[in-house]
Motif scaffolding. Structure first.
Motif, PDB file in Angstrom:
ATOM      1  N   GLU A  14       0.883  -1.450  -0.072  1.00 29.97           N
ATOM      2  CA  GLU A  14      -0.321   0.256   0.093  1.00 29.97           C
ATOM      3  C   GLU A  14       0.627   1.479   0.104  1.00 29.97           C
ATOM      4  O   GLU A  14       0.355   2.540  -0.924  1.00 29.97           O
ATOM      5  N   HIS A  15       1.742   0.826   0.511  1.00 31.75           N
ATOM      6  CA  HIS A  15       2.758   2.092   0.948  1.00 31.75           C
ATOM      7  C   HIS A  15       3.439   2.656  -0.775  1.00 31.75           C
ATOM      8  O   HIS A  15       4.319   3.469  -0.911  1.00 31.75           O
ATOM      9  N   PHE A  16       3.657   1.612  -1.480  1.00 31.89           N
ATOM     10  CA  PHE A  16       4.384   1.684  -2.459  1.00 31.89           C
ATOM     11  C   PHE A  16       3.625   1.886  -4.457  1.00 31.89           C
ATOM     12  O   PHE A  16       3.844   1.889  -5.235  1.00 31.89           O
ATOM     13  N   ILE A  17       2.086   0.673  -4.008  1.00 33.00           N
ATOM     14  CA  ILE A  17       1.843   0.739  -5.281  1.00 33.00           C
ATOM     15  C   ILE A  17       0.921   2.329  -6.274  1.00 33.00           C
ATOM     16  O   ILE A  17       0.815   2.407  -7.172  1.00 33.00           O
ATOM     17  N   GLY A  18       1.060   3.235  -5.261  1.00 36.24           N
ATOM     18  CA  GLY A  18       0.299   4.098  -5.819  1.00 36.24           C
ATOM     19  C   GLY A  18       1.793   5.094  -7.286  1.00 36.24           C
ATOM     20  O   GLY A  18       1.140   5.037  -7.461  1.00 36.24           O
ATOM     21  N   ALA A  19       2.860   5.009  -6.227  1.00 35.17           N
ATOM     22  CA  ALA A  19       3.802   5.452  -7.618  1.00 35.17           C
ATOM     23  C   ALA A  19       3.903   4.721  -8.919  1.00 35.17           C
ATOM     24  O   ALA A  19       4.189   4.719  -9.994  1.00 35.17           O
ATOM     25  N   CYS A  40      -4.915 -11.843  -2.369  1.00 38.36           N
ATOM     26  CA  CYS A  40      -6.106 -11.333  -0.465  1.00 38.36           C
ATOM     27  C   CYS A  40      -4.608 -10.495  -0.026  1.00 38.36           C
ATOM     28  O   CYS A  40      -4.624 -10.444   0.695  1.00 38.36           O
ATOM     29  N   SER A  41      -4.180  -9.552  -0.918  1.00 34.61           N
ATOM     30  CA  SER A  41      -3.380  -8.239  -0.330  1.00 34.61           C
ATOM     31  C   SER A  41      -3.981  -7.603   1.080  1.00 34.61           C
ATOM     32  O   SER A  41      -5.208  -7.597   1.321  1.00 34.61           O
ATOM     33  N   PRO A  42      -3.730  -7.973   2.357  1.00 37.83           N
ATOM     34  CA  PRO A  42      -3.861  -8.094   4.006  1.00 37.83           C
ATOM     35  C   PRO A  42      -4.421  -6.296   3.774  1.00 37.83           C
ATOM     36  O   PRO A  42      -5.047  -6.139   5.179  1.00 37.83           O
ATOM     37  N   ASP A  43      -3.745  -4.867   2.857  1.00 42.22           N
ATOM     38  CA  ASP A  43      -3.757  -3.552   3.214  1.00 42.22           C
ATOM     39  C   ASP A  43      -4.486  -3.518   2.593  1.00 42.22           C
ATOM     40  O   ASP A  43      -5.187  -4.122   2.308  1.00 42.22           O
ATOM     41  N   ALA A  44      -3.769  -1.604   2.600  1.00 41.40           N
ATOM     42  CA  ALA A  44      -5.335  -0.852   1.124  1.00 41.40           C
ATOM     43  C   ALA A  44      -4.827  -0.648  -0.170  1.00 41.40           C
ATOM     44  O   ALA A  44      -4.898  -0.104  -0.758  1.00 41.40           O
ATOM     45  N   SER A  45      -4.074  -1.688  -0.279  1.00 46.00           N
ATOM     46  CA  SER A  45      -3.346  -2.096  -1.672  1.00 46.00           C
ATOM     47  C   SER A  45      -4.492  -1.813  -3.014  1.00 46.00           C
ATOM     48  O   SER A  45      -3.877  -1.092  -3.687  1.00 46.00           O
ATOM     49  N   PRO A  47      -7.246  -0.389  -2.933  1.00 45.04           N
ATOM     50  CA  PRO A  47      -8.132   0.315  -2.303  1.00 45.04           C
ATOM     51  C   PRO A  47      -6.679   1.635  -3.241  1.00 45.04           C
ATOM     52  O   PRO A  47      -7.410   3.015  -3.671  1.00 45.04           O
ATOM     53  N   VAL A  48      -5.940   1.724  -3.205  1.00 43.93           N
ATOM     54  CA  VAL A  48      -4.543   3.199  -3.344  1.00 43.93           C
ATOM     55  C   VAL A  48      -5.003   3.012  -5.137  1.00 43.93           C
ATOM     56  O   VAL A  48      -4.655   3.590  -5.572  1.00 43.93           O
ATOM     57  N   LEU A  49      -4.198   1.754  -5.428  1.00 39.55           N
ATOM     58  CA  LEU A  49      -4.578   1.519  -7.154  1.00 39.55           C
ATOM     59  C   LEU A  49      -6.029   1.876  -7.460  1.00 39.55           C
ATOM     60  O   LEU A  49      -5.509   2.433  -8.641  1.00 39.55           O
ATOM     61  N   GLN A  50      -6.745   1.521  -6.740  1.00 38.69           N
ATOM     62  CA  GLN A  50      -8.313   2.034  -7.954  1.00 38.69           C
ATOM     63  C   GLN A  50      -8.468   3.371  -8.037  1.00 38.69           C
ATOM     64  O   GLN A  50      -9.161   4.198  -8.203  1.00 38.69           O
ATOM     65  N   GLU A  51      -7.727   4.790  -6.119  1.00 39.74           N
ATOM     66  CA  GLU A  51      -7.616   5.880  -6.648  1.00 39.74           C
ATOM     67  C   GLU A  51      -7.340   6.213  -7.888  1.00 39.74           C
ATOM     68  O   GLU A  51      -7.239   7.650  -8.086  1.00 39.74           O
ATOM     69  N   VAL A  52      -6.405   5.603  -7.990  1.00 42.47           N
ATOM     70  CA  VAL A  52      -4.821   6.141  -8.601  1.00 42.47           C
ATOM     71  C   VAL A  52      -5.832   6.118 -10.022  1.00 42.47           C
ATOM     72  O   VAL A  52      -5.881   6.948 -10.920  1.00 42.47           O
ATOM     73  N   LEU A  53      -6.133   4.580 -10.296  1.00 42.63           N
ATOM     74  CA  LEU A  53      -7.335   4.808 -11.923  1.00 42.63           C
ATOM     75  C   LEU A  53      -7.594   5.518 -11.729  1.00 42.63           C
ATOM     76  O   LEU A  53      -8.014   5.676 -13.382  1.00 42.63           O
ATOM     77  N   SER A  54      -8.715   6.067 -11.170  1.00 45.25           N
ATOM     78  CA  SER A  54      -9.429   6.786 -11.191  1.00 45.25           C
ATOM     79  C   SER A  54      -9.075   8.019 -12.066  1.00 45.25           C
ATOM     80  O   SER A  54     -10.059   8.782 -12.266  1.00 45.25           O
ATOM     81  N   ARG A  55      -8.090   8.371 -11.342  1.00 45.89           N
ATOM     82  CA  ARG A  55      -7.640   9.658 -12.176  1.00 45.89           C
ATOM     83  C   ARG A  55      -6.585   9.401 -13.445  1.00 45.89           C
ATOM     84  O   ARG A  55      -6.522  10.473 -13.983  1.00 45.89           O
ATOM     85  N   TYR A  56      -6.332   8.436 -13.983  1.00 45.14           N
ATOM     86  CA  TYR A  56      -6.293   7.646 -15.801  1.00 45.14           C
ATOM     87  C   TYR A  56      -7.505   7.244 -16.331  1.00 45.14           C
ATOM     88  O   TYR A  56      -7.639   6.436 -16.478  1.00 45.14           O
ATOM     89  N   PRO A  57      -8.568   8.372 -16.410  1.00 43.78           N
ATOM     90  CA  PRO A  57      -9.753   7.562 -17.147  1.00 43.78           C
ATOM     91  C   PRO A  57      -9.825   7.355 -18.314  1.00 43.78           C
ATOM     92  O   PRO A  57     -10.143   5.833 -18.729  1.00 43.78           O
ATOM     93  N   GLU A  58      -8.914   7.821 -19.017  1.00 39.67           N
ATOM     94  CA  GLU A  58      -8.147   6.882 -20.187  1.00 39.67           C
ATOM     95  C   GLU A  58      -7.896   5.459 -20.363  1.00 39.67           C
ATOM     96  O   GLU A  58      -7.657   4.927 -21.376  1.00 39.67           O
ATOM     97  N   ARG A  59      -7.187   5.359 -19.424  1.00 37.37           N
ATOM     98  CA  ARG A  59      -6.867   3.984 -19.262  1.00 37.37           C
ATOM     99  C   ARG A  59      -7.521   2.580 -18.304  1.00 37.37           C
ATOM    100  O   ARG A  59      -7.074   1.576 -18.264  1.00 37.37           O
ATOM    101  N   GLN A  60      -9.008   3.504 -17.790  1.00 37.63           N
ATOM    102  CA  GLN A  60      -9.946   2.429 -17.163  1.00 37.63           C
ATOM    103  C   GLN A  60     -10.186   1.491 -17.821  1.00 37.63           C
ATOM    104  O   GLN A  60     -10.408   0.339 -17.614  1.00 37.63           O
ATOM    105  N   SER A  61     -10.609   1.765 -19.134  1.00 39.13           N
ATOM    106  CA  SER A  61     -11.289   0.653 -20.426  1.00 39.13           C
ATOM    107  C   SER A  61     -10.346  -0.472 -20.352  1.00 39.13           C
ATOM    108  O   SER A  61     -10.229  -1.815 -20.240  1.00 39.13           O
ATOM    109  N   GLN A  62      -9.069  -0.709 -19.866  1.00 39.57           N
ATOM    110  CA  GLN A  62      -7.194  -0.908 -20.165  1.00 39.57           C
ATOM    111  C   GLN A  62      -6.799  -1.696 -18.849  1.00 39.57           C
ATOM    112  O   GLN A  62      -6.293  -3.078 -19.252  1.00 39.57           O
TER     113      GLN A  62
END
Length: 317
Positions: A14-19, A40-45, A47-62
């Motif tokens: 969760e501390h690194f997947i955003g970058a 089955c990641s036990p942390d917020a990995s 949700p962090v990934l999904q939050e970053v993806l929300s900022r790249y709408p052109e990539r969401q379908s990929q």
């Protein structure tokens, strides 16, 4: 334009997947699919990934996010992602690492100019304090020499990331990640892929590999990890016995096994080692070395014997 599948296992980052995700979604190359497998990641990995993806709408379908029903380890997780991939080529990324913005574009351009099945790029180490460490450029020799140095171990790197790999190398030759092999899975894969491949390389630094804060490979080996390491060595040995009819790589593999068994002897006994990975060298020199494994008084010699033989072997290549 080739389609490239980027495969990313996700567990406890969760501390690194955003970058990592930002570097993937910011690629200058457009024809991409991203396959993240949540083991089955036990942390917020996730949700962090999904939050970053929300900022790249052109990539969401990929993007596909696959959720394992139970924790299965990196070998099974990469295998699941590879089975879901549809690209002409695949790239592997660890979810705590970072790609340069033009990494995929540069690798694809190099592939188009050479027609190679595998294109290697350079990488650098990303240190725990955030600074950039050593830069590592790809091996510049031919494929056969690269194979020998991979098998000899610790002569050149064998990671699957920072490389563009034709997906059909996996699918047409039955080269897959193996469930349960979660340590040394890269070593288990790369010689088997390279055996069938043509290869090219570029020296550009395309990937930042985050150095593990918990220590080196040797410092955190335990019985479970050593079993995986030995299993990976067994798989490679069985593969060579089946496919290397000219015995072009026998010496290199048997030399590398000295390193494997020396490491394993620090964790488990020789009988347990041979249960995981039966080792029956064909070269007289290595038969002698194998005899040394059985005697506590001579085991200390193995490390120096391996280093000496490997040094001579590398100089010859």
């Amino acid at each position: 334009m080739y389609k490239v599948s980027v495969i990313v296992p996700v567990y406890g980052v969760e501390h690194f997947i955003g970058a990592c995700a930002e570097s993937l979604f910011s690629q200058t190359y457009s024809e991409l699919e991203y396959i993240f497998v949540d083991d089955c990641s036990p942390d917020a990995s996730v949700p962090v990934l999904q939050e970053v993806l929300s900022r790249y709408p052109e990539r969401q379908s990929q993007v596909r996010i696959i959720h394992n029903s139970e924790n299965r380890g990196s070998g099974a997780t990469r295998s699941i992602a590879l089975a879901a991939a549809t690209g002409d080529f695949v790239m592997y990324a660890d979810s705590d690492d970072v790609l340069m913005p033009d990494a995929v574009e540069k690798l694809v351009k190099a592939q188009q100019s050479t027609g190679a099945d595998i294109v290697d790029g350079g990488y650098c180490r990303l240190l725990p304090d955030g600074t950039i460490g050593e830069t590592v450029t790809p091996f510049h020799g031919n494929k056969e020499t690269m194979m020998r140095l991979l098998l000899a171990q610790n002569a050149i790197t064998h990671q699957v990331w920072a490389r563009l790999i034709r997906r059909s190398l996996h699918t047409e030759n039955g080269v897959d990640f193996i469930h349960g092999i979660n340590m040394a899975e890269d070593y288990c894969i790369m010689p088997r892929l390279l055996f069938f491949a043509t290869r090219s390389y570029i020296d550009d630094v395309l990937y930042q590999y985050r150095v593990n804060e918990t220590g080196t490979f040797a410092s955190w080996l335990n019985e479970r990890h050593i079993g995986s390491y030995l299993s990976a060595s067994r798989v490679v040995g069985e593969f060579l016995r089946k496919h290397d009819k000219e015995h072009a790589y026998t010496y290199a593999y048997e030399l590398g096994m000295l390193n494997t068994i020396h490491r394993a002897l620090g964790i488990i006994g020789i009988d347990d080692i041979y249960k995981w990975c039966p080792y029956h060298p064909t070269i007289p020199l290595f038969r002698l070395c194998r005899a040394l494994f059985c005697h506590h008084a001579t085991r200390f010699l193995l490390r120096n014997v391996y280093l000496l033989l490997k040094g001579l072997y590398v100089r010859c290549h």
